[in-house]
Design an enzyme around this catalytic site. Structure first.
Site, PDB file in Angstrom:
ATOM      1  N   ARG A  95       0.837  -1.214   0.000  1.00 42.78           N
ATOM      2  CA  ARG A  95       0.000   0.000   0.000  1.00 42.78           C
ATOM      3  C   ARG A  95       0.862   1.251   0.000  1.00 42.78           C
ATOM      4  NH1 ARG A  95      -4.494   0.100   4.527  1.00 42.78           N
ATOM      5  NH2 ARG A  95      -2.699   0.705   5.803  1.00 42.78           N
TER       6      ARG A  95
ATOM      7  N   LYS B 127      -2.781   6.367   1.333  1.00 40.69           N
ATOM      8  CA  LYS B 127      -2.587   6.857   2.693  1.00 40.69           C
ATOM      9  C   LYS B 127      -1.649   8.062   2.659  1.00 40.69           C
ATOM     10  CE  LYS B 127      -2.411   4.583   7.191  1.00 40.69           C
ATOM     11  NZ  LYS B 127      -3.648   5.151   7.714  1.00 40.69           N
TER      12      LYS B 127
ATOM     13  N   GLU C  88     -16.365   5.682   4.616  1.00 39.21           N
ATOM     14  CA  GLU C  88     -15.626   5.221   5.788  1.00 39.21           C
ATOM     15  C   GLU C  88     -15.548   6.368   6.773  1.00 39.21           C
ATOM     16  OE1 GLU C  88     -11.391   4.525   5.323  1.00 39.21           O
ATOM     17  OE2 GLU C  88     -11.303   5.751   3.528  1.00 39.21           O
TER      18      GLU C  88
HETATM   19  N1  PLP Z   1      -9.272   4.065   6.653  1.00 41.03           N
HETATM   20  C1  PLP Z   1      -8.521   5.100   7.040  1.00 41.03           C
HETATM   21  C2  PLP Z   1      -8.898   6.445   6.559  1.00 41.03           C
HETATM   22  C3  PLP Z   1      -7.409   4.894   7.872  1.00 41.03           C
HETATM   23  O1  PLP Z   1      -6.661   5.912   8.266  1.00 41.03           O
HETATM   24  C4  PLP Z   1      -7.106   3.592   8.299  1.00 41.03           C
HETATM   25  C5  PLP Z   1      -5.950   3.331   9.139  1.00 41.03           C
HETATM   26  O2  PLP Z   1      -4.951   2.868   8.721  1.00 41.03           O
HETATM   27  C6  PLP Z   1      -7.920   2.552   7.878  1.00 41.03           C
HETATM   28  C7  PLP Z   1      -8.995   2.820   7.061  1.00 41.03           C
HETATM   29  C8  PLP Z   1      -7.656   1.144   8.293  1.00 41.03           C
HETATM   30  O3  PLP Z   1      -6.625   0.572   7.555  1.00 41.03           O
HETATM   31  P1  PLP Z   1      -5.759  -0.614   8.132  1.00 41.03           P
HETATM   32  O4  PLP Z   1      -6.704  -1.664   8.560  1.00 41.03           O
HETATM   33  O5  PLP Z   1      -4.920  -1.048   7.000  1.00 41.03           O
HETATM   34  O6  PLP Z   1      -4.986  -0.050   9.275  1.00 41.03           O
HETATM   35  C1  COI Z   2      -4.020   3.323  11.551  1.00 39.94           C
HETATM   36  O1  COI Z   2      -4.973   2.691  12.000  1.00 39.94           O
HETATM   37  O2  COI Z   2      -2.884   2.834  11.451  1.00 39.94           O
HETATM   38  C2  COI Z   2      -4.158   4.686  11.121  1.00 39.94           C
HETATM   39  O3  COI Z   2      -3.315   5.147  10.420  1.00 39.94           O
HETATM   40  C3  COI Z   2      -5.304   5.460  11.550  1.00 39.94           C
HETATM   41  C4  COI Z   2      -4.907   6.749  12.147  1.00 39.94           C
HETATM   42  C5  COI Z   2      -6.130   7.566  12.227  1.00 39.94           C
HETATM   43  C6  COI Z   2      -4.248   6.592  13.477  1.00 39.94           C
END
Ligand code: PLP
Ligand code: COI
Length: 340
Positions: A81, A183, A219
Site C-alpha cells: 500500500r 494513505k 468510511e
Molecule cells: N481508513 C482510514 C482512513 C485509515 O486511516 C485507516 C488506518 O490505517 C484505515 C482505514 C484502516 O486501515 P488498516 O486496517 O490497514 O490499518
Molecule cells: C491506523 O490505524 O494505522 C491509522 O493510520 C489510523 C490513524 C487515524 C491513526
C-alpha cells in the site's frame, strides 16, 4: 529489560522510543538506511512536504504473542500500500523487502518498548516518507526521507471498547478519482476540521459519504466501516475512494473462513443502515471498535446491539482477529511475520 511503563493506562499517543529507522533518497537511489537515536527531523524551509504536503505513511503493530514471540501482522500489505501511495504522489518506491526488513530492525531495536502479552497495549509502527528537498514550483521533490518510528499505544478511542457515537459528516473526505484510496497525509489534513467539530458536538468520529452522490457510506476519518445484517451477514462498503484497510480485508476472511458467516463487499446506502444489527469501525488503530449509534442530522440510527457492549458478531470478529494476532488462534498462511 522492559521499560517502566504503565502499559494498561496507555492511550493512542506518541511517546519517543530509543531508535527510529531512517533512509534517504538522493540522485535516484535509496541509501542503506540506519537506526538513529535523534527523534527530530531537520529539513529545508522549502521542503516539498512543508509546501505541498508530499508525504504518505503506513500504520501497523507489533504484538507479543502468548508464547513470548514478537510478531507483526501482514506487513507485506503495508509495504504494497505504501508503494501505491508513493506512486500516486510521484514519490520513489521504498522497496517492499527493505520495508519489511526495516520494520523488523526498528521493532527489535526498541524491543523494551513492545508491550507485554496481555497488557492490552501494542507497539504501533509508523513508516512514512516525505519530500525533503526545496521545491517552490508545484512539482515533486527529488530527495526523500523514508522513516519508521514506533510508539507503544493503547486503544484508539477513549474508553476502550465502549460503543461509539458517529455522525454523518457534511464535509466530504475524498473526491471520485481523487486520493481517498491512498494513505497520503493530505487525506488526514482535510479531516482535522471535521473531527474537531465532531468532537465539539459530542461525536466520536465522522462517517463520510461518497462525494459524488452523497448517497453511499464510505468510511470514517481513520477507519473502514462494516455492518452486520439481521441475518448475520458481514457487509462492507465497496468504493474506489476509501482506504483498502488491511484489517477490514482480514476480517472479511475471518468472518467467512473462521466464523462461517456470509460476507459481501458492496455499495451501502445511507438509507439502509437503519436495517442493520451491528456496526463496527476497523483499522490497525481502531482494531474493531463497536458503533452504537450513527446520527444523521438529528435522526438517530441506533443499532440493536446497543451502547453498552459489542454486538455478538462484532465480538466474535474481535476475539478471532486479536486471537490470531496474539498467537492464540492459528493464522492463515503468511499473515504473521515473526520478528523474534
Ligand atoms: N481508513 C482510514 C482512513 C485509515 O486511516 C485507516 C488506518 O490505517 C484505515 C482505514 C484502516 O486501515 P488498516 O486496517 O490497514 O490499518
Ligand atoms: C491506523 O490505524 O494505522 C491509522 O493510520 C489510523 C490513524 C487515524 C491513526
Amino acid at each position: 529489560m522492559k521499560k517502566d511503563i504503565n502499559w494498561g493506562e496507555l492511550g493512542f499517543a506518541y511517546m519517543p522510543t530509543d531508535y527510529r529507522f531512517v533512509s534517504n533518497y538522493k540522485d535516484g537511489a535509496w541509501d542503506e538506511g540506519a537506526l538513529i537515536t535523534d527523534p527530530n527531523v531537520v529539513i529545508n524551509e522549502c521542503a516539498g512536504v512543508l509546501q505541498y504536503a508530499q508525504t504518505c505513511f503506513e500504520g501497523l503493530k507489533a504484538y507479543t504473542t502468548e508464547d513470548g514471540h514478537i510478531v507483526c501482522f501482514r506487513p507485506d500489505l503495508n509495504a504494497q500500500r505504501m508503494e501505491d501511495s508513493a506512486k500516486r504522489l510521484e514519490m520513489p518506491v521504498y522497496p517492499q523487502d527493505k520495508f519489511i526488513e526495516a520494520v523488523k530492525k526498528v521493532v527489535l531495536a526498541n524491543e523494551d518498548f513492545v508491550p507485554p502479552y496481555g497488557s492490552g497495549a501494542t507497539l504501533y509502527i509508523r513508516p512514512y516518507m516525505y519530500g525533503s528537498n526545496a521545491v517552490i514550483g508545484v512539482k515533486p521533490a527529488t530527495e526523500y526521507q523514508f522513516r519508521i518510528l514506533v510508539t507503544p499505544v493503547g486503544p484508539y478511542f477513549k474508553g476502550g471498547v465502549r460503543p461509539l457515537t458517529l455522525r454523518i459528516s457534511d464535509f466530504d473526505r475524498a473526491a471520485p478519482r481523487g486520493t481517498g484510496h491512498i494513505k497520503g497525509g493530505l487525506n488526514y489534513a482535510m479531516s482535522l476540521h471535521a473531527i474537531v467539530d465532531a468532537h465539539n458536538q459530542g461525536y466520536d468520529e465522522n462517517v463520510y459519504l461518497d462525494a459524488g452522490s452523497r448517497t453511499y457510506i464510505e468510511e470514517t476519518g481513520g477507519a473502514n466501516i462494516l455492518f452486520v445484517t439481521k441475518d448475520n451477514k458481514v457487509i462492507t462498503p465497496k468504493s474506489d475512494s476509501i482506504l483498502p484497510s488491511i484489517t477490514r480485508r482480514s476480517l472479511m476472511v475471518v468472518a467467512k473462513e473462521y466464523l462461517g458467516l456470509e460476507t459481501e463487499e458492496r455499495k451501502i446506502a445511507l438509507d439502509e443502515i437503519g436495517d442493520f444489527a451491528e456496526c463496527g469501525l476497523c483499522g490497525t488503530a481502531a482494531v474493531i471498535s463497536p458503533v452504537g449509534k450513527i446520527v444523521d442530522h438529528g435522526k438517530e440510527i441506533c443499532f440493536p446491539a446497543g451502547m453498552e457492549k459489542m454486538g455478538p458478531v462484532t465480538q466474535k470478529l474481535y476475539d478471532t482477529l486479536t486471537g490470531i494476532q496474539m498467537g492464540r488462534i492459528p493464522a492463515p498462511e503468511g499473515w504473521i511475520c515473526t520478528i523474534k
